[in-house]
Design a protein around this motif. Sequence first.
Motif, PDB file in Angstrom:
ATOM      1  N   GLY A  48     -46.328 -52.532 -36.541  1.00 46.40           N
ATOM      2  CA  GLY A  48     -46.222 -51.097 -36.808  1.00 46.40           C
ATOM      3  C   GLY A  48     -44.858 -50.517 -36.461  1.00 46.40           C
ATOM      4  O   GLY A  48     -44.452 -49.494 -37.013  1.00 46.40           O
ATOM      5  N   VAL A  49     -44.144 -51.159 -35.541  1.00 44.36           N
ATOM      6  CA  VAL A  49     -42.797 -50.691 -35.187  1.00 44.36           C
ATOM      7  C   VAL A  49     -41.712 -51.538 -35.854  1.00 44.36           C
ATOM      8  O   VAL A  49     -40.541 -51.443 -35.494  1.00 44.36           O
ATOM      9  N   GLY A  50     -42.130 -52.369 -36.828  1.00 50.15           N
ATOM     10  CA  GLY A  50     -41.152 -53.114 -37.612  1.00 50.15           C
ATOM     11  C   GLY A  50     -40.829 -54.512 -37.132  1.00 50.15           C
ATOM     12  O   GLY A  50     -39.941 -55.161 -37.680  1.00 50.15           O
ATOM     13  N   LEU A  51     -41.531 -54.987 -36.123  1.00 52.27           N
ATOM     14  CA  LEU A  51     -41.324 -56.350 -35.659  1.00 52.27           C
ATOM     15  C   LEU A  51     -42.131 -57.321 -36.518  1.00 52.27           C
ATOM     16  O   LEU A  51     -43.139 -56.930 -37.112  1.00 52.27           O
ATOM     17  N   PRO A  52     -41.714 -58.575 -36.572  1.00 53.89           N
ATOM     18  CA  PRO A  52     -42.458 -59.562 -37.380  1.00 53.89           C
ATOM     19  C   PRO A  52     -43.797 -59.976 -36.767  1.00 53.89           C
ATOM     20  O   PRO A  52     -44.573 -60.684 -37.400  1.00 53.89           O
ATOM     21  N   GLY A  53     -44.070 -59.555 -35.569  1.00 54.88           N
ATOM     22  CA  GLY A  53     -45.297 -59.891 -34.855  1.00 54.88           C
ATOM     23  C   GLY A  53     -45.067 -59.684 -33.372  1.00 54.88           C
ATOM     24  O   GLY A  53     -44.043 -59.138 -32.959  1.00 54.88           O
ATOM     25  N   VAL A  54     -46.019 -60.119 -32.570  1.00 53.15           N
ATOM     26  CA  VAL A  54     -45.903 -60.027 -31.120  1.00 53.15           C
ATOM     27  C   VAL A  54     -44.689 -60.832 -30.669  1.00 53.15           C
ATOM     28  O   VAL A  54     -44.485 -61.966 -31.118  1.00 53.15           O
ATOM     29  N   ILE A  55     -43.889 -60.238 -29.786  1.00 55.39           N
ATOM     30  CA  ILE A  55     -42.684 -60.923 -29.314  1.00 55.39           C
ATOM     31  C   ILE A  55     -42.746 -61.146 -27.808  1.00 55.39           C
ATOM     32  O   ILE A  55     -43.374 -60.387 -27.075  1.00 55.39           O
ATOM     33  N   ALA A  56     -42.079 -62.207 -27.393  1.00 54.25           N
ATOM     34  CA  ALA A  56     -41.963 -62.490 -25.961  1.00 54.25           C
ATOM     35  C   ALA A  56     -41.072 -61.441 -25.315  1.00 54.25           C
ATOM     36  O   ALA A  56     -40.171 -60.890 -25.950  1.00 54.25           O
ATOM     37  N   HIS A  57     -41.319 -61.166 -24.065  1.00 54.15           N
ATOM     38  CA  HIS A  57     -40.457 -60.282 -23.287  1.00 54.15           C
ATOM     39  C   HIS A  57     -39.058 -60.908 -23.247  1.00 54.15           C
ATOM     40  O   HIS A  57     -38.918 -62.106 -22.994  1.00 54.15           O
ATOM     41  N   GLY A  58     -38.045 -60.094 -23.462  1.00 50.36           N
ATOM     42  CA  GLY A  58     -36.678 -60.607 -23.382  1.00 50.36           C
ATOM     43  C   GLY A  58     -36.378 -61.225 -22.031  1.00 50.36           C
ATOM     44  O   GLY A  58     -35.739 -62.270 -21.930  1.00 50.36           O
ATOM     45  N   MET A  59     -36.862 -60.578 -20.984  1.00 50.00           N
ATOM     46  CA  MET A  59     -36.607 -61.099 -19.641  1.00 50.00           C
ATOM     47  C   MET A  59     -37.345 -62.414 -19.383  1.00 50.00           C
ATOM     48  O   MET A  59     -36.880 -63.228 -18.583  1.00 50.00           O
ATOM     49  N   LEU A  60     -38.457 -62.639 -20.067  1.00 48.43           N
ATOM     50  CA  LEU A  60     -39.138 -63.928 -19.961  1.00 48.43           C
ATOM     51  C   LEU A  60     -38.275 -65.008 -20.611  1.00 48.43           C
ATOM     52  O   LEU A  60     -38.106 -66.095 -20.058  1.00 48.43           O
ATOM     53  N   THR A  61     -37.725 -64.710 -21.774  1.00 45.82           N
ATOM     54  CA  THR A  61     -36.851 -65.662 -22.451  1.00 45.82           C
ATOM     55  C   THR A  61     -35.642 -65.971 -21.576  1.00 45.82           C
ATOM     56  O   THR A  61     -35.236 -67.119 -21.430  1.00 45.82           O
ATOM     57  N   MET A  62     -35.077 -64.932 -20.971  1.00 44.64           N
ATOM     58  CA  MET A  62     -33.945 -65.142 -20.061  1.00 44.64           C
ATOM     59  C   MET A  62     -34.363 -65.994 -18.868  1.00 44.64           C
ATOM     60  O   MET A  62     -33.617 -66.867 -18.425  1.00 44.64           O
ATOM     61  N   ALA A  63     -35.552 -65.748 -18.340  1.00 46.33           N
ATOM     62  CA  ALA A  63     -36.045 -66.525 -17.201  1.00 46.33           C
ATOM     63  C   ALA A  63     -36.207 -68.000 -17.553  1.00 46.33           C
ATOM     64  O   ALA A  63     -35.912 -68.878 -16.732  1.00 46.33           O
TER      65      ALA A  63
END
Length: 140
Positions: A48-63
């Motif tokens: 609904g906000v234009g993302l392709p689907g549920v996304i991982a938290h950026g900080m999780l990816t950084m972690a």
Amino acid sequence: MSVEKGPVEKGTELPPLELRVTRADLVRYAGASGDLNPIHWSDRVATGVGLPGVIAHGMLTMALAGRFVTDWAGDPTAVRSFGVRFTRPVVVPDDDEGALVELSGKVTDVADGVAKVAVTARFDGKTVLGRAVAEVVLPA
């Protein structure tokens, strides 16, 4: 190769690491971090906000990238600094496999006992972290 297993010099490559991120991981991270934004758990809200689907938290990816560096360093206190820019999201499907994040790294400089490590994090063949650089204090 880890810091303890041999000399570290410019051009040294860190052994690659592949990690899977599942929706269950997102729930656990949301609980630990307090980031309960529905783009991390609701397909309806995310799309609904234009993302392709549920996304991982950026900080999780950084972690995950930070874990990659600390595993190589052998001592989390050896990581003097670590910074990234978030460039693309990691889209996490609602299945048992999750999203595959591929991590690699290369020492770009060694000076005064500190290795500068460029980290690459990829999802779906594209980088998801930009300017990902860690400084690791090497053992004496």
